[in-house]
Enzyme design. Structure first.
Site, PDB file in Angstrom:
ATOM      1  N   LYS A 227       0.822  -1.210   0.000  1.00  0.00           N
ATOM      2  CA  LYS A 227       0.000   0.000   0.000  1.00  0.00           C
ATOM      3  C   LYS A 227       0.851   1.254   0.000  1.00  0.00           C
ATOM      4  CE  LYS A 227      -4.390  -1.543   1.960  1.00  0.00           C
ATOM      5  NZ  LYS A 227      -5.389  -1.327   3.022  1.00  0.00           N
ATOM      6  N   ARG A 228       2.049   1.148   0.545  1.00  0.00           N
ATOM      7  CA  ARG A 228       2.924   2.323   0.594  1.00  0.00           C
ATOM      8  C   ARG A 228       3.483   2.680  -0.774  1.00  0.00           C
ATOM      9  NH1 ARG A 228       6.549   0.456   5.633  1.00  0.00           N
ATOM     10  NH2 ARG A 228       5.970  -1.558   4.747  1.00  0.00           N
TER      11      ARG A 228
END
Length: 453
Positions: A227-228
Site C-alpha cells: 500500500k505504501r
C-alpha cells in the site's frame, strides 16, 4: 485461498487482526480491511463483528495470554530474558556484515538468571532458546512440498518485546493453537518464519497446523505489492475506479492459481475447482490491462439490474440522478459492450445521454456535418419527426430508408447522425443511441447541427 479452502472443506474461516504494529494498525486501517473483504464477498465465520468462542480477535487485546505463555517457557528453561542493548546488537551486526557473514545472536544472555546491574526484568526482551546441538526442522508445504532447515541456521529469536507486545512468530503460534487453526495459508515471504514457529510448537508440546505458502503478488514495477508503493494494493481503490468485485476476486486468484486455460472464473467455480496442487510457485505480476479486460467480461455477464444498481453511485457522483430512469437497462446493455469500468459507463452516460446539448468535435463535424452529409441529416430529421414511435427497430429503419432513397451506404447516413447526437464518431448503434438520447433531445441536437450550415 484460506477462504476457498475453508468453504470447500466445510471449515471455519477466522479473521484475526494482527495489530501489534501500532504505527500502522489504526482504526481506519482495520476498517479498510473489513470494508474490502465485505465488498469482495469474503465473509468470515469468526472475527471482528462476529465474536466466537475464541474471542478476542485483536492481538492487542490478548497480551495477557502471550505473557502467560512466555512466562511458562521461561520457567521451563525454553526461553530467557535478554538485556542486550540495541547499540550492542547493532555493533555486532555491523561487525558480522563487515566480515562477510550473517549476524546470529551469540546467546549473550542465554544462561543469565539475573539482570545486569542497573537493569530490571521489565527492560528485557524475551528470546526463544533454541535446542543445543545438531538437528533440523522440516515441514511439508501444501503448495511447495517438503522444506527443511538445520538448527544451525536458526538463532535465539526474540519472542516478545520489552513492552510486552509479541513479535509475529510468537503471537501467531499462540493464537493459531488456542483458536484451533488447522490450516495457515500465507505468502511465500513467510516460509522462513515457519521454522522458528515449528520449534515453538515443539517446545510447547503442540501439534502445528498445515501450512501453504502462496506466490507473492508483485506490482507493475515487479516489487512486492504494498500500500505504501502501489495504489493497486488498496481494495477500495478498485471499487472507486468502477471495478466489479467479481472481477477483482477473479483477477487476484488467477495471479497464483489456475484451472486449465479458464480465465473468467466465478466464485462458485473457484469453490468447486480450488486445490493447492494447482497453486503456482512463481510470483504473479499485477497487469492492469488484464484486470480491465476481466472487468468488462464480468460487466457483460452479470445481470443488467446488478450493473445498473452498481452504476447509480457513479452517475450520482457526476450530478446525474438517474434512479428509476427507464433508459438505464438499455444504457447498460449498450455501453457495457464498449466500456471497461462502471466509471467509463458513467462518464459516457453523463456526457452524452444525461445532459442538454452536446459539444461537437470540430474534426468530426467538419468531416460529417457539411455538404451532402447535411442534406442527408435534414432528410433524417424530417423522417424522425414524423415517426409515430421511438424504438430501436423503427429508428434503424429510418437510416436504411434514407440511405436507400439517396442511393448511398448506410454509413453515409449514420455518421452525420452520430456526430450530431454524441459530438464524435463513436457510439453504439444509431437506433440505440437515438433511444438513449430521447426523442426531444435528439431532434434538438440534430437541429443544432443543421444550423452549422
Amino acid at each position: 485461498m484460506n477462504y476457498l479452502q475453508a468453504r470447500r472443506q466445510g471449515g471455519t474461516f477466522v479473521l484475526r487482526m494482527e495489530d501489534t504494529d501500532q504505527g500502522r494498525s489504526t482504526p481506519e486501517s482495520v476498517q479498510a480491511i473489513l470494508d474490502g473483504l465485505s465488498w469482495l464477498g469474503i465473509d468470515w465465520d469468526e472475527g471482528p463483528g462476529k465474536e466466537g468462542p475464541y474471542a478476542p480477535y485483536f492481538q492487542m487485546q490478548r497480551l495477557d495470554t502471550y505473557r502467560q505463555h512466555a512466562d511458562q517457557l521461561i520457567a521451563e528453561g525454553k526461553a530467557y530474558r535478554c538485556y542486550c542493548t540495541k547499540e550492542d546488537l547493532d555493533a555486532q551486526r555491523q561487525a558480522a556484515e563487515k566480515a562477510g557473514g550473517a549476524f546470529k545472536y551469540p546467546g549473550t544472555c542465554r544462561e543469565r538468571t539475573e539482570p545486569p546491574a542497573g537493569r530490571s526484568a521489565s527492560e528485557a526482551v524475551i528470546r526463544f532458546k533454541m535446542p543445543a546441538g545438531d538437528g533440523s526442522v522440516s515441514f511439508t508445504d501444501k503448495a511447495l512440498g517438503t522444506i527443511t532447515k538445520t538448527h544451525s541456521d536458526l538463532d535465539d529469536w526474540v519472542m516478545m518485546r520489552a513492552d510486552g507486545i509479541p513479535v509475529y512468530n510468537f503471537g501467531c503460534v499462540i493464537d493459531d493453537h488456542l483458536m484451533d487453526i488447522t490450516l495457515v495459508a500465507r505468502g511465500q515471504e513467510h516460509v522462513n518464519s515457519t521454522f522458528p514457529q515449528l520449534m515453538l510448537y515443539q517446545a510447547l508440546g503442540w501439534t502445528p497446523p498445515d501450512f501453504a505458502h502462496l506466490p507473492l503478488i508483485l506490482g507493475p514495477d515487479r516489487e512486492k505489492l504494498s500500500k505504501r508503493k502501489h495504489p493497486e494494493a488498496d481494495v477500495m481503490v478498485h471499487k472507486r475506479n468502477g471495478i466489479m468485485p467479481e472481477a477483482l476476486l477473479n483477477f487476484v486468484i488467477r495471479l497464483g492459481w489456475s484451472h486449465g486455460n479458464d480465465e473468467v472464473i466465478s466464485r462458485e467455480q473457484m469453490l468447486e475447482w480450488f486445490d493447492f496442487s494447482d497453486v503456482g510457485t512463481t510470483s504473479g505480476v499485477w497487469n492492469p490491462e488484464k484486470l480491465l479486460w476481466l472487468n468488462q467480461q464480468w460487466m457483460k455477464q452479470l445481470p443488467v439490474e446488478t450493473v445498473v444498481e452498481r452504476l447509480l453511485p457513479f452517475l450520482e457522483a457526476k450530478g446525474v440522478q438517474a434512479k428509476g430512469d427507464p433508459r438505464l437497462d438499455t444504457l447498460v446493455r449498450t455501453l457495457r459492450e464498449r466500456s471497461n469500468t462502471l466509471e467509463d459507463i458513467a462518464t459516457t452516460a453523463a456526457n452524452v445521454y444525461f445532459r442538454s446539448g452536446i459539444t461537437l468535435d470540430e474534426k468530426a463535424a467538419a468531416k460529417h456535418l457539411s455538404g451532402e452529409s447535411l442534406n442527408l441529416l435534414r432528410k433524417v430529421r424530417e423522417t424522425l419527426a414524423a415517426l409515430p414511435g421511438w424504438s430501436v427497430e423503427a429508428l434503424d429503419g429510418v437510416v436504411k430508408q434514407v440511405s436507400e432513397a439517396a442511393s448511398v451506404g448506410m454509413g453515409k447516413v449514420a455518421q452525420p447522425i452520430r456526430v450530431a447526437l454524441t459530438g464524435n464518431t463513436t457510439s453504439p448503434g444509431i437506433g440505440e443511441t437515438l433511444v438513449l438520447v430521447g426523442r426531444e433531445e435528439a431532434l434538438r441536437r440534430i437541429d443544432a447541427a443543421l444550423t452549422r450550415a
